[in-house]
Every structure is written in C-alpha cells, then in structure tokens.
Motif scaffolding. Structure first.
Motif, PDB file in Angstrom:
ATOM      1  N   ARG A 338      -6.350  10.822  -6.941  1.00 22.88           N
ATOM      2  CA  ARG A 338      -7.665  11.271  -7.426  1.00 22.88           C
ATOM      3  C   ARG A 338      -8.805  10.567  -6.705  1.00 22.88           C
ATOM      4  NH1 ARG A 338      -7.266  10.472 -13.784  1.00 22.88           N
ATOM      5  NH2 ARG A 338      -6.139   8.638 -13.030  1.00 22.88           N
ATOM      6  N   ASN A 339      -8.529   9.384  -6.156  1.00 17.78           N
ATOM      7  CA  ASN A 339      -9.546   8.629  -5.403  1.00 17.78           C
ATOM      8  C   ASN A 339      -9.558   9.002  -3.919  1.00 17.78           C
ATOM      9  OD1 ASN A 339     -10.249   7.178  -7.714  1.00 17.78           O
ATOM     10  ND2 ASN A 339      -8.658   5.645  -7.339  1.00 17.78           N
ATOM     11  N   ASN A 340      -8.842  10.086  -3.559  1.00 19.13           N
ATOM     12  CA  ASN A 340      -8.729  10.515  -2.153  1.00 19.13           C
ATOM     13  C   ASN A 340      -8.112   9.429  -1.277  1.00 19.13           C
ATOM     14  OD1 ASN A 340      -9.872  13.191  -2.403  1.00 19.13           O
ATOM     15  ND2 ASN A 340     -11.845  12.184  -2.725  1.00 19.13           N
ATOM     16  N   VAL A 341      -7.103   8.774  -1.816  1.00 20.30           N
ATOM     17  CA  VAL A 341      -6.371   7.717  -1.113  1.00 20.30           C
ATOM     18  C   VAL A 341      -4.907   8.153  -1.009  1.00 20.30           C
ATOM     19  CG1 VAL A 341      -5.513   5.347  -1.353  1.00 20.30           C
ATOM     20  CG2 VAL A 341      -7.903   5.842  -1.820  1.00 20.30           C
ATOM     21  N   PRO A 342      -4.256   7.971   0.160  1.00 20.21           N
ATOM     22  CA  PRO A 342      -2.839   8.365   0.306  1.00 20.21           C
ATOM     23  C   PRO A 342      -1.904   7.381  -0.394  1.00 20.21           C
ATOM     24  CG  PRO A 342      -3.631   7.388   2.349  1.00 20.21           C
ATOM     25  CD  PRO A 342      -4.821   7.473   1.428  1.00 20.21           C
ATOM     26  N   ALA A 343      -1.849   7.485  -1.731  1.00 18.53           N
ATOM     27  CA  ALA A 343      -1.148   6.507  -2.559  1.00 18.53           C
ATOM     28  C   ALA A 343       0.347   6.440  -2.274  1.00 18.53           C
ATOM     29  CB  ALA A 343      -1.391   6.811  -4.041  1.00 18.53           C
ATOM     30  N   ASN A 344       0.994   7.602  -2.068  1.00 18.91           N
ATOM     31  CA  ASN A 344       2.443   7.601  -1.820  1.00 18.91           C
ATOM     32  C   ASN A 344       2.796   6.849  -0.546  1.00 18.91           C
ATOM     33  OD1 ASN A 344       2.800   9.114  -4.116  1.00 18.91           O
ATOM     34  ND2 ASN A 344       3.001  11.072  -3.060  1.00 18.91           N
ATOM     35  N   GLY A 345       2.033   7.095   0.502  1.00 21.21           N
ATOM     36  CA  GLY A 345       2.277   6.407   1.776  1.00 21.21           C
ATOM     37  C   GLY A 345       2.045   4.908   1.669  1.00 21.21           C
ATOM     38  N   LEU A 346       1.003   4.530   0.945  1.00 15.33           N
ATOM     39  CA  LEU A 346       0.706   3.110   0.750  1.00 15.33           C
ATOM     40  C   LEU A 346       1.843   2.406   0.017  1.00 15.33           C
ATOM     41  CD1 LEU A 346      -3.074   3.353  -0.275  1.00 15.33           C
ATOM     42  CD2 LEU A 346      -2.204   2.238   1.786  1.00 15.33           C
ATOM     43  N   ALA A 347       2.314   3.041  -1.061  1.00 19.39           N
ATOM     44  CA  ALA A 347       3.369   2.434  -1.875  1.00 19.39           C
ATOM     45  C   ALA A 347       4.670   2.296  -1.081  1.00 19.39           C
ATOM     46  CB  ALA A 347       3.599   3.271  -3.130  1.00 19.39           C
ATOM     47  N   TYR A 348       5.010   3.324  -0.303  1.00 16.65           N
ATOM     48  CA  TYR A 348       6.243   3.287   0.486  1.00 16.65           C
ATOM     49  C   TYR A 348       6.187   2.171   1.534  1.00 16.65           C
ATOM     50  CZ  TYR A 348       9.872   4.764   3.774  1.00 16.65           C
ATOM     51  OH  TYR A 348      10.964   4.800   4.607  1.00 16.65           O
ATOM     52  N   SER A 349       5.053   2.047   2.231  1.00 17.08           N
ATOM     53  CA  SER A 349       4.909   1.018   3.263  1.00 17.08           C
ATOM     54  C   SER A 349       5.014  -0.382   2.660  1.00 17.08           C
ATOM     55  CB  SER A 349       3.571   1.181   3.988  1.00 17.08           C
ATOM     56  OG  SER A 349       3.498   2.441   4.633  1.00 17.08           O
ATOM     57  N   CYS A 350       4.387  -0.556   1.505  1.00 13.66           N
ATOM     58  CA  CYS A 350       4.431  -1.880   0.864  1.00 13.66           C
ATOM     59  C   CYS A 350       5.835  -2.226   0.390  1.00 13.66           C
ATOM     60  CB  CYS A 350       3.439  -1.945  -0.297  1.00 13.66           C
ATOM     61  SG  CYS A 350       1.736  -2.040   0.264  1.00 13.66           S
ATOM     62  N   LEU A 351       6.580  -1.208  -0.016  1.00 16.05           N
ATOM     63  CA  LEU A 351       7.971  -1.431  -0.407  1.00 16.05           C
ATOM     64  C   LEU A 351       8.756  -2.007   0.774  1.00 16.05           C
ATOM     65  CD1 LEU A 351      10.091  -1.022  -2.694  1.00 16.05           C
ATOM     66  CD2 LEU A 351      10.567   1.209  -1.678  1.00 16.05           C
ATOM     67  N   LEU A 352       8.498  -1.463   1.981  1.00 15.54           N
ATOM     68  CA  LEU A 352       9.184  -1.965   3.175  1.00 15.54           C
ATOM     69  C   LEU A 352       8.712  -3.373   3.543  1.00 15.54           C
ATOM     70  CD1 LEU A 352       9.365   1.191   5.459  1.00 15.54           C
ATOM     71  CD2 LEU A 352      11.116   0.239   3.996  1.00 15.54           C
ATOM     72  N   LEU A 353       7.464  -3.686   3.241  1.00 17.90           N
ATOM     73  CA  LEU A 353       6.970  -5.031   3.543  1.00 17.90           C
ATOM     74  C   LEU A 353       7.723  -6.098   2.743  1.00 17.90           C
ATOM     75  CD1 LEU A 353       3.082  -4.696   3.847  1.00 17.90           C
ATOM     76  CD2 LEU A 353       4.736  -5.072   5.663  1.00 17.90           C
ATOM     77  N   PHE A 354       8.190  -5.720   1.562  1.00 19.75           N
ATOM     78  CA  PHE A 354       8.962  -6.677   0.761  1.00 19.75           C
ATOM     79  C   PHE A 354      10.260  -7.069   1.469  1.00 19.75           C
ATOM     80  CE2 PHE A 354       6.322  -5.312  -2.862  1.00 19.75           C
ATOM     81  CZ  PHE A 354       6.005  -6.557  -3.374  1.00 19.75           C
ATOM     82  N   ILE A 355      10.755  -6.184   2.356  1.00 22.20           N
ATOM     83  CA  ILE A 355      11.932  -6.528   3.167  1.00 22.20           C
ATOM     84  C   ILE A 355      11.598  -7.731   4.049  1.00 22.20           C
ATOM     85  CG2 ILE A 355      13.486  -5.734   5.004  1.00 22.20           C
ATOM     86  CD1 ILE A 355      13.141  -2.892   3.844  1.00 22.20           C
ATOM     87  N   GLY A 356      10.356  -7.769   4.538  1.00 20.81           N
ATOM     88  CA  GLY A 356       9.909  -8.908   5.347  1.00 20.81           C
ATOM     89  C   GLY A 356       9.970 -10.209   4.567  1.00 20.81           C
ATOM     90  N   VAL A 357       9.602 -10.138   3.290  1.00 20.74           N
ATOM     91  CA  VAL A 357       9.690 -11.320   2.429  1.00 20.74           C
ATOM     92  C   VAL A 357      11.146 -11.769   2.327  1.00 20.74           C
ATOM     93  CG1 VAL A 357       9.250 -12.209   0.098  1.00 20.74           C
ATOM     94  CG2 VAL A 357       7.654 -10.588   1.130  1.00 20.74           C
ATOM     95  N   PHE A 358      12.039 -10.804   2.190  1.00 15.85           N
ATOM     96  CA  PHE A 358      13.470 -11.111   2.103  1.00 15.85           C
ATOM     97  C   PHE A 358      13.952 -11.774   3.395  1.00 15.85           C
ATOM     98  CE2 PHE A 358      17.903  -9.774   2.908  1.00 15.85           C
ATOM     99  CZ  PHE A 358      18.522 -10.381   1.819  1.00 15.85           C
ATOM    100  N   LEU A 359      13.515 -11.248   4.558  1.00 13.57           N
ATOM    101  CA  LEU A 359      13.901 -11.829   5.848  1.00 13.57           C
ATOM    102  C   LEU A 359      13.447 -13.286   5.946  1.00 13.57           C
ATOM    103  CD1 LEU A 359      13.074  -8.913   8.333  1.00 13.57           C
ATOM    104  CD2 LEU A 359      15.342  -9.766   7.736  1.00 13.57           C
ATOM    105  N   LEU A 360      12.238 -13.534   5.505  1.00 19.87           N
ATOM    106  CA  LEU A 360      11.712 -14.904   5.525  1.00 19.87           C
ATOM    107  C   LEU A 360      12.575 -15.821   4.672  1.00 19.87           C
ATOM    108  CD1 LEU A 360       7.826 -14.748   5.195  1.00 19.87           C
ATOM    109  CD2 LEU A 360       9.143 -15.798   7.014  1.00 19.87           C
ATOM    110  N   TYR A 361      12.929 -15.321   3.505  1.00 19.92           N
ATOM    111  CA  TYR A 361      13.721 -16.111   2.570  1.00 19.92           C
ATOM    112  C   TYR A 361      15.072 -16.466   3.177  1.00 19.92           C
ATOM    113  CZ  TYR A 361      15.818 -17.501  -1.888  1.00 19.92           C
ATOM    114  OH  TYR A 361      16.419 -18.206  -2.890  1.00 19.92           O
TER     115      TYR A 361
END
Length: 470
Positions: A338-361
């Motif tokens: 509703r805010n004209n923001v690509p919410a699905n794409g943002l959420a999916y990308s951030c989900l993958l960023l959590f993999i980076g946190v796992f790699l660091l760990y």
C-alpha cells in the motif's frame, strides 16, 4: 525507436514506484554510494599491500568509474521511461542481458550485504568483544527491513543522515590530521606526523608493482554502490537536473574522501604501522592516544556499514520488482505494498541475508569472510558495469539521433568505453594473482551457470512482454 512505456519495471497507473526522492536525497545517496564500507573496513589491508601508492589505486578506479557513470547517466536521460540500467540493457541488448544484469545486481547486493554484516559485527566487537557473532547482523537486518517497508522517502532520509555522518567524520579526520602534521605530533610508538612518512618507509611503491596491483581488489570494493544513484533516479524528482549534478561531483568526492583521507592517515601514521585487519580510521585515533575519539570513529564506520546494508536492501527490492514486472522473475515480486514499496522482494532478500549471519557464526574470522565475499561481489559488480558500457556502445549505434540531442553526453564516447572495459579485464586478472581473491574468482562462475539454467524458463514470456511494450 521513440520513447515508449517501461520495458522492465512497470506497474498500474495508480500503483507504481513514486518519485518521492528530492535533490538532497539523491546527492547524498550518490555520496554515500561513493564512500563504501571498503574505504573504512578494507583500506587497512590495501595500505599494507601497496603502501602510499594505494592512493593512486583509488584515484585510478574513481576516474574509470566516473566514465562508466557518465555513460549510465546519458542512457538513463535518453529515455525517461528507463527506470534503471536493467531497463536500458533489456531494451538495447535484449531480455537475456536484462535478466543477467538484474539478477546479478540483486545477487551483488545480497553478497555485499553479507560483507556489511561482517563489517558491522567487527565494529560491534570493538565495544563488546564477547557479543555473539550472529546478534549484531540479525538486529541490523530486522531494523532496516522494517524501515524500508514504510516509504521510499524514509529510505532517502536515512541515507541522507547516514551519508552526512560519513562526510563530517572524513572531513574532521582530514582537519585533525592537518593539525597533527602542522604541530609535528609524535605518537606513543615514537612515530612523528610528517609528510615525509609518505616516501621515507620504502618509497611510494614499497612492495613494487605487484603490491600496487594487489591493492585493487579491496579498493574496487570500496566503490561498489557508486551506480546506486542510477537505481534511485527512478524515484527522484526532476532527474534531468539532479542526476547530472550527482554524477559530475564524483571526481571531487574521490579526491576528498579517498585520496585526502588516506594521505592524512599515512602521513600521521607511517603506512607500515597500519594494521591490515583493522580500520585505519579507528587505528589512527588509537595510536595518538584518544580512546573516546576511536569510539566515535568506530561509530562512524558502523554507520557506514549500516548505510551500505540499507542501500543494498533498497536495491534488492527494486531489482526484484523490475525483473518480475518485466516477466523475468517470479510474479509475487512484481506486487507493491500500500506504500508503493516492493515488500515481497525486500522480505525475500533479507531472508537470504540471514544466511550471511549463519556463515559468520560458522567461520568466526570476520576479515576472512569479508575478503571472500567482497571478491565475489566485486566481480559481479564489474560484470554489471561492463554490460552498462556495452549497452552504451549499442545505443550509440542504434540511436545516433538521441546522442546528438543529449544534454549529458559521455566524454570520450565509444573509444573511452573500450578503455573502461580493458581496465575491468585488468582488475579481473589481478583477482587471479592472490590466493584469497582467486577463491572468489573460481566460485563466481557458478552464479552465472545458475542464471543460464534458469533463463529458459523466463525467455518466452519475456520476449512476448517486450513485443507488447514496443
């Protein structure tokens, strides 16, 4: 071909990306993109590899990328229906080029986001050595996702203030350095601040040509995101005025933020006393015995890494939206909130960023992870930058009338395109000369193989969509 409807990023008349970024937002986004995490986090390693000659590496890279940006600027302004470089690659080079550009740029920012998380974790460890490795990155991703889901104007405001902090910090560092040089300050280690430090410890090229060339890998990473202003211009007011202004200020930024800052660091602190695994910005103030200043600079570099992560999250959402709207990605990513923001794409990308946190760990060595992921990211960015230059040459051949009437012509034209492409080839060759960067060079083709396997699934619908929009 005359101006036509968007070829990739499109939406319904009342539900599309909004031009809510003002001139001050675009200018500071451009500056923030030019001052990357690589300057703060990686310049210690580049100084240890190249010595004082590192300033030439940054100056050369900045100069070459200025021409790439000018080519991108002319292309974007040649047709204001182009929302980003993915659009003009799609239009001028075909759906396959659009597919590879868009998905690779998305991948670039996901990988860069992992590097930023590595940097953020390193900076937090400066204050809290015992903090779990996964915690700082996870908190950062969650916070930035929440803010990006609101409005693009809020993204612009965040980048404005993030960039302002970086600018103030670097200008202050330069000013303090000049004062220390003028007063002949001597650090606790006995090193005296003097301009002669630039050449008295082995000369400008203490490790010879090999050391100088080795500095290019992390030096290139310092500039990733410089093209972000081209993505943001789709949501900028009056791009015909603001985009040229943002691009033309790149040389000044390179001189002030890279060359002057590093000259001051290596003048106050002899280059061979700069720790390769720590930020020289923090290290400078530790050496002169001002611990509170070191904490302040650590806050600044933490802000820089957060700014880069913020830019990455913004970019990934827009790329997935544009690709999906052009039938080059899964349909859910083409929907806006509703805010004209690509919410699905943002959420999916951030989900993958959590993999980076796992790699660091799993890894535990922040600098090792940072080097590998920055190499992969840099190679993918070079691929995207190269396609921009190829698209420019195609544009000059297909649309000479547009170039003739352009208000923002690229200096040097097609001949300079070949110079820029030759430089990119040289950087890739340099990556193959060092063991840690060679790993990234070997692994990166796997990504392009994955894209080659996936493209046939989108080819037919993308070609049909292209016919409809022409």
């Amino acid at each position: 071909m005359q101006n036509h409807e968007p070829t990739v990023a499109s939406g319904t008349p009342d539900h599309h990306l909004q031009r809510n970024l003002r001139n001050r937002h675009l200018q500071l986004i451009a500056i923030g993109g030019a001052i990357g995490t690589g300057l703060f986090m990686g310049s210690g390693k580049t100084i240890s590899l190249a010595g004082p000659s590192v300033i030439f590496a940054y100056a050369i890279i900045g100069s070459v990328l200025f021409f790439m940006m000018r080519a991108m600027g002319e292309l974007l302004l040649s047709n204001l229906h182009y929302k980003s470089f993915v659009d003009f690659n799609y239009d001028l080079l075909g759906p396959c080029a659009g597919f590879f550009t868009g998905w690779t740029y998305w991948f670039c920012w996901v990988v860069t986001g992992i590097a930023d998380i590595a940097a953020i974790t390193g900076y937090i460890q400066f204050w809290a050595p015992g903090v779990p490795l996964w915690l700082p990155g996870a908190v950062c991703i969650g916070l930035l996702l929440g803010l990006n889901l609101l409005t693009v104007k809020l993204f612009g405001e965040m980048e404005f203030w993030f960039a302002l902090v970086k600018i103030i910090a670097i200008v202050a560092l330069i000013a303090i350095g000049i004062v220390l040089i003028a007063t002949g300050f001597t650090s606790p280690s006995g090193a005296r601040a003097a301009v002669s430090n630039l050449w008295t410890n082995g000369g400008w090229f203490p490790h010879g040509g090999a050391g100088f060339m080795a500095a290019f890998q992390i030096a290139v990473f310092a500039f990733v995101g410089i093209e972000l202003v081209g993505t943001a211009s789709a949501e900028a007011r009056d791009p015909e005025k603001t985009l040229p202004k943002a691009i033309n200020s790149i040389p000044i930024r390179v001189i002030v933020f890279y060359v002057l800052a590093l000259l001051v660091i290596m003048t106050v602190t002899p280059w061979d006393q700069v720790a390769p695994d720590r930020s020289p910005f923090v290290n400078l103030f530790m050496l002169i015995g001002i611990p509170i200043a070191a904490s302040l600079i650590n806050f600044v570099v933490l802000t820089s890494a957060t700014s880069s992560a913020n830019s990455g999250i913004y970019s990934t959402g827009r790329m997935l939206y544009g690709l999906s709207a052009g039938k080059l990605g899964p349909k859910p990513f083409a929907r806006l909130s509703r805010n004209n923001v690509p919410a699905n794409g943002l959420a999916y990308s951030c989900l993958l960023l959590f993999i980076g946190v796992f790699l660091l760990y799993q890894e535990g060595d922040v600098m090792k992870v940072f080097t590998i992921v920055t190499t992969i990211s840099s190679i993918c960015f070079i691929f995207v930058w190269s396609l921009i230059m190829i698209a420019y040459m195609r544009y000059r051949k297909m649309h000479p009338e547009r170039h003739a009437t352009s208000i923002f012509k690229m200096p040097g034209g097609v001949a300079m395109c070949w110079v820029v492409l030759a430089f990119f080839a040289f950087v890739l060759w340099v990556f193959g000369q060092k063991e840690d960067t060679l790993q990234g060079l070997i692994y990166t083709p796997v990504w392009f193989l994955c894209l080659a396997i996936c493209y046939p699934f989108y080819r037919r619908q993308a070609i049909e969509h292209r016919k409809e929009t022409h």
